[in-house]
Motif scaffolding. Structure first.
Motif, PDB file in Angstrom:
ATOM      1  N   SER A   9       0.847  -1.204   0.000  1.00  0.00           N
ATOM      2  CA  SER A   9       0.000   0.000   0.000  1.00  0.00           C
ATOM      3  C   SER A   9       0.870   1.237   0.000  1.00  0.00           C
ATOM      4  O   SER A   9       0.840   2.059   0.904  1.00  0.00           O
ATOM      5  CB  SER A   9      -0.905  -0.052   1.248  1.00  0.00           C
ATOM      6  OG  SER A   9      -1.802   1.032   1.279  1.00  0.00           O
ATOM      7  N   HIS A  11       1.228   3.908  -2.217  1.00  0.00           N
ATOM      8  CA  HIS A  11       0.909   5.219  -2.798  1.00  0.00           C
ATOM      9  C   HIS A  11       0.446   6.198  -1.711  1.00  0.00           C
ATOM     10  O   HIS A  11       1.090   7.228  -1.500  1.00  0.00           O
ATOM     11  CB  HIS A  11      -0.139   5.040  -3.897  1.00  0.00           C
ATOM     12  CG  HIS A  11      -0.377   6.267  -4.730  1.00  0.00           C
ATOM     13  ND1 HIS A  11       0.641   7.110  -5.118  1.00  0.00           N
ATOM     14  CD2 HIS A  11      -1.523   6.790  -5.250  1.00  0.00           C
ATOM     15  CE1 HIS A  11       0.123   8.111  -5.833  1.00  0.00           C
ATOM     16  NE2 HIS A  11      -1.179   7.939  -5.920  1.00  0.00           N
ATOM     17  N   HIS A  12      -0.635   5.873  -1.026  1.00  0.00           N
ATOM     18  CA  HIS A  12      -1.112   6.754   0.060  1.00  0.00           C
ATOM     19  C   HIS A  12      -1.561   5.978   1.293  1.00  0.00           C
ATOM     20  O   HIS A  12      -2.229   6.550   2.153  1.00  0.00           O
ATOM     21  CB  HIS A  12      -2.296   7.604  -0.427  1.00  0.00           C
ATOM     22  CG  HIS A  12      -1.881   8.736  -1.318  1.00  0.00           C
ATOM     23  ND1 HIS A  12      -1.170   9.829  -0.874  1.00  0.00           N
ATOM     24  CD2 HIS A  12      -2.051   8.932  -2.653  1.00  0.00           C
ATOM     25  CE1 HIS A  12      -0.927  10.653  -1.881  1.00  0.00           C
ATOM     26  NE2 HIS A  12      -1.449  10.133  -2.980  1.00  0.00           N
ATOM     27  N   GLY A  13      -1.271   4.684   1.328  1.00  0.00           N
ATOM     28  CA  GLY A  13      -1.749   3.893   2.467  1.00  0.00           C
ATOM     29  C   GLY A  13      -3.253   3.628   2.406  1.00  0.00           C
ATOM     30  O   GLY A  13      -3.862   3.264   3.414  1.00  0.00           O
ATOM     31  N   ASN A  14      -3.847   3.794   1.240  1.00  0.00           N
ATOM     32  CA  ASN A  14      -5.304   3.623   1.093  1.00  0.00           C
ATOM     33  C   ASN A  14      -5.735   2.191   1.377  1.00  0.00           C
ATOM     34  O   ASN A  14      -6.669   1.949   2.140  1.00  0.00           O
ATOM     35  CB  ASN A  14      -5.749   3.987  -0.332  1.00  0.00           C
ATOM     36  CG  ASN A  14      -5.496   5.442  -0.672  1.00  0.00           C
ATOM     37  OD1 ASN A  14      -5.569   6.309   0.187  1.00  0.00           O
ATOM     38  ND2 ASN A  14      -5.196   5.716  -1.939  1.00  0.00           N
ATOM     39  N   THR A  15      -5.059   1.252   0.748  1.00  0.00           N
ATOM     40  CA  THR A  15      -5.437  -0.156   0.888  1.00  0.00           C
ATOM     41  C   THR A  15      -5.194  -0.636   2.319  1.00  0.00           C
ATOM     42  O   THR A  15      -5.950  -1.441   2.851  1.00  0.00           O
ATOM     43  CB  THR A  15      -4.646  -1.022  -0.112  1.00  0.00           C
ATOM     44  OG1 THR A  15      -4.643  -0.362  -1.391  1.00  0.00           O
ATOM     45  CG2 THR A  15      -5.253  -2.401  -0.256  1.00  0.00           C
ATOM     46  N   ILE A  53      -3.774  -0.394  -7.107  1.00  0.00           N
ATOM     47  CA  ILE A  53      -3.767  -0.792  -8.522  1.00  0.00           C
ATOM     48  C   ILE A  53      -2.815   0.112  -9.290  1.00  0.00           C
ATOM     49  O   ILE A  53      -2.827   1.330  -9.107  1.00  0.00           O
ATOM     50  CB  ILE A  53      -5.196  -0.681  -9.119  1.00  0.00           C
ATOM     51  CG1 ILE A  53      -6.171  -1.626  -8.408  1.00  0.00           C
ATOM     52  CG2 ILE A  53      -5.181  -0.926 -10.638  1.00  0.00           C
ATOM     53  CD1 ILE A  53      -5.834  -3.104  -8.490  1.00  0.00           C
ATOM     54  N   GLY A  56      -3.687  -0.988 -14.241  1.00  0.00           N
ATOM     55  CA  GLY A  56      -4.736  -1.978 -14.447  1.00  0.00           C
ATOM     56  C   GLY A  56      -4.571  -3.305 -13.723  1.00  0.00           C
ATOM     57  O   GLY A  56      -5.352  -4.232 -13.940  1.00  0.00           O
ATOM     58  N   TYR A  59      -0.276  -4.207  -7.732  1.00  0.00           N
ATOM     59  CA  TYR A  59       1.112  -3.775  -7.868  1.00  0.00           C
ATOM     60  C   TYR A  59       1.977  -4.961  -8.288  1.00  0.00           C
ATOM     61  O   TYR A  59       1.727  -6.101  -7.918  1.00  0.00           O
ATOM     62  CB  TYR A  59       1.636  -3.206  -6.546  1.00  0.00           C
ATOM     63  CG  TYR A  59       1.046  -1.854  -6.164  1.00  0.00           C
ATOM     64  CD1 TYR A  59       0.549  -0.979  -7.116  1.00  0.00           C
ATOM     65  CD2 TYR A  59       1.005  -1.454  -4.832  1.00  0.00           C
ATOM     66  CE1 TYR A  59       0.030   0.258  -6.761  1.00  0.00           C
ATOM     67  CE2 TYR A  59       0.486  -0.225  -4.455  1.00  0.00           C
ATOM     68  CZ  TYR A  59      -0.003   0.629  -5.426  1.00  0.00           C
ATOM     69  OH  TYR A  59      -0.527   1.845  -5.064  1.00  0.00           O
ATOM     70  N   THR A  80      -7.606  -0.971  -3.695  1.00  0.00           N
ATOM     71  CA  THR A  80      -8.157   0.362  -3.911  1.00  0.00           C
ATOM     72  C   THR A  80      -7.582   0.886  -5.220  1.00  0.00           C
ATOM     73  O   THR A  80      -6.481   0.500  -5.628  1.00  0.00           O
ATOM     74  CB  THR A  80      -7.818   1.348  -2.769  1.00  0.00           C
ATOM     75  OG1 THR A  80      -6.397   1.505  -2.691  1.00  0.00           O
ATOM     76  CG2 THR A  80      -8.363   0.866  -1.432  1.00  0.00           C
ATOM     77  N   ASN A  83      -9.695   4.885 -10.227  1.00  0.00           N
ATOM     78  CA  ASN A  83     -10.854   4.860 -11.114  1.00  0.00           C
ATOM     79  C   ASN A  83     -11.387   3.428 -11.186  1.00  0.00           C
ATOM     80  O   ASN A  83     -10.778   2.585 -11.836  1.00  0.00           O
ATOM     81  CB  ASN A  83     -10.413   5.347 -12.505  1.00  0.00           C
ATOM     82  CG  ASN A  83     -11.462   5.099 -13.571  1.00  0.00           C
ATOM     83  OD1 ASN A  83     -12.656   5.074 -13.287  1.00  0.00           O
ATOM     84  ND2 ASN A  83     -11.017   4.881 -14.792  1.00  0.00           N
ATOM     85  N   TYR A 112      -7.608   7.489  -2.905  1.00  0.00           N
ATOM     86  CA  TYR A 112      -6.996   8.764  -3.321  1.00  0.00           C
ATOM     87  C   TYR A 112      -5.795   8.510  -4.235  1.00  0.00           C
ATOM     88  O   TYR A 112      -4.903   7.735  -3.918  1.00  0.00           O
ATOM     89  CB  TYR A 112      -6.583   9.539  -2.075  1.00  0.00           C
ATOM     90  CG  TYR A 112      -5.986  10.895  -2.332  1.00  0.00           C
ATOM     91  CD1 TYR A 112      -6.546  11.770  -3.265  1.00  0.00           C
ATOM     92  CD2 TYR A 112      -4.860  11.317  -1.625  1.00  0.00           C
ATOM     93  CE1 TYR A 112      -5.997  13.016  -3.489  1.00  0.00           C
ATOM     94  CE2 TYR A 112      -4.301  12.572  -1.841  1.00  0.00           C
ATOM     95  CZ  TYR A 112      -4.873  13.410  -2.779  1.00  0.00           C
ATOM     96  OH  TYR A 112      -4.319  14.642  -2.994  1.00  0.00           O
TER      97      TYR A 112
HETATM   98  C1  LIG Z   1       2.036   4.223 -10.673  1.00  0.00           C
HETATM   99  C2  LIG Z   1       0.555   4.230 -10.407  1.00  0.00           C
HETATM  100  C3  LIG Z   1      -0.327   3.683 -11.348  1.00  0.00           C
HETATM  101  C4  LIG Z   1      -1.711   3.675 -11.109  1.00  0.00           C
HETATM  102  N1  LIG Z   1      -2.548   3.087 -12.030  1.00  0.00           N
HETATM  103  C5  LIG Z   1      -3.871   3.033 -11.768  1.00  0.00           C
HETATM  104  C6  LIG Z   1      -4.757   2.384 -12.676  1.00  0.00           C
HETATM  105  O1  LIG Z   1      -4.365   1.814 -13.697  1.00  0.00           O
HETATM  106  N2  LIG Z   1      -6.091   2.404 -12.398  1.00  0.00           N
HETATM  107  C7  LIG Z   1      -6.585   2.997 -11.265  1.00  0.00           C
HETATM  108  O2  LIG Z   1      -7.801   2.990 -11.065  1.00  0.00           O
HETATM  109  N3  LIG Z   1      -5.761   3.595 -10.361  1.00  0.00           N
HETATM  110  C8  LIG Z   1      -4.427   3.609 -10.572  1.00  0.00           C
HETATM  111  N4  LIG Z   1      -3.582   4.206  -9.654  1.00  0.00           N
HETATM  112  C9  LIG Z   1      -4.151   4.753  -8.398  1.00  0.00           C
HETATM  113  C10 LIG Z   1      -3.993   3.811  -7.196  1.00  0.00           C
HETATM  114  O3  LIG Z   1      -4.376   2.481  -7.506  1.00  0.00           O
HETATM  115  C11 LIG Z   1      -4.845   4.298  -6.008  1.00  0.00           C
HETATM  116  O4  LIG Z   1      -4.481   5.595  -5.636  1.00  0.00           O
HETATM  117  C12 LIG Z   1      -4.740   3.351  -4.829  1.00  0.00           C
HETATM  118  O5  LIG Z   1      -5.729   3.689  -3.872  1.00  0.00           O
HETATM  119  C13 LIG Z   1      -3.380   3.385  -4.169  1.00  0.00           C
HETATM  120  O6  LIG Z   1      -3.374   2.462  -3.123  1.00  0.00           O
HETATM  121  P1  LIG Z   1      -2.324   2.502  -1.921  1.00  0.00           P
HETATM  122  O7  LIG Z   1      -2.389   3.871  -1.294  1.00  0.00           O
HETATM  123  O8  LIG Z   1      -2.809   1.435  -1.007  1.00  0.00           O
HETATM  124  O9  LIG Z   1      -0.982   2.197  -2.506  1.00  0.00           O
HETATM  125  C14 LIG Z   1      -2.215   4.244  -9.895  1.00  0.00           C
HETATM  126  C15 LIG Z   1      -1.319   4.796  -8.952  1.00  0.00           C
HETATM  127  C16 LIG Z   1       0.036   4.787  -9.196  1.00  0.00           C
HETATM  128  C17 LIG Z   1       0.966   5.376  -8.155  1.00  0.00           C
END
Ligand SMILES: Cc1cc2nc3c(=O)[nH]c(=O)nc-3n(C[C@H](O)[C@H](O)[C@H](O)COP(=O)(O)O)c2cc1C
Length: 148
Positions: A9, A11-15, A53, A56, A59, A80, A83, A112
């Motif tokens: 998780s 990116h922002h700790g969302n998951t 994600i 698509g 990770y 999470t 989109n 987010y």
């Molecule tokens: C490199 C990167 C690629 C991403 N690609 C997608 C995507 O293909 N589709 C989508 O809906 N979100 C995408 N996102 C948004 C993340 O999936 C989303 O912010 C998620 O909540 C992050 O989770 P985390 O904070 O647990 O890591 C992407 C984010 C990053 C950083």
């Protein structure tokens, strides 16, 4: 009933919020994907894989980790995404099933997202996951934890 959730998780700790809410209510171990390779997963009745994600899919590291899930394991997926277009569990499900694991369910919601051009507009899915989305993740877990 022994359960563990492995999460990535970054990116922002969302998951991680979904994972923590489930672990706060139910007896579930949690582990970050860093170092998860050394965990003996064969003794768990449920294995959760939780990830943001990217492009698509789950990770990259989590997609790779899925290859090591033992045959016969009962797996659930949490994610999470910026989109919620759908189809995000396809690739990892294919990997798991090809190795003889069973996917008993998945739950995903918005998170987010400030990746790339979205950063310029202050990000998308701001405020997500919401309390309600987090509660739904807990409800999802309550349903699949006993499912065969
Ligand atoms: C490199 C990167 C690629 C991403 N690609 C997608 C995507 O293909 N589709 C989508 O809906 N979100 C995408 N996102 C948004 C993340 O999936 C989303 O912010 C998620 O909540 C992050 O989770 P985390 O904070 O647990 O890591 C992407 C984010 C990053 C950083």
């Amino acid at each position: 009933m022994k359960a563990i959730i492995i999460y990535e998780s970054t990116h922002h700790g969302n998951t991680k919020k979904l994972v923590q809410a489930i672990a706060a209510k139910y007896h579930v171990e949690t582990a970050s994907i860093e170092g998860a390779e050394s965990i003996d997963l064969s003794s768990y009745d449920r294995i959760g894989l939780a990830s943001g994600i990217a492009f698509g899919k789950f990770y990259k590291r989590m997609e790779k980790f899925a290859e090591k899930i033992p045959a016969g394991a009962r797996v659930f997926l949490l994610y999470t995404c910026g989109n919620p277009a759908g189809g995000y569990v396809k690739s990892i499900t294919r990997t798991l099933e090809a190795n003889g694991a069973k996917v008993v369910g998945n739950y995903g919601c918005k998170g987010y997202d400030t990746y790339g051009p979205f950063k310029l507009v202050g990000g998308i899915a701001k405020g997500h996951p919401t309390e309600e989305e987090i509660a739904r993740a807990v409800e999802f877990y309550s349903k699949i934890r006993g499912k065969e």
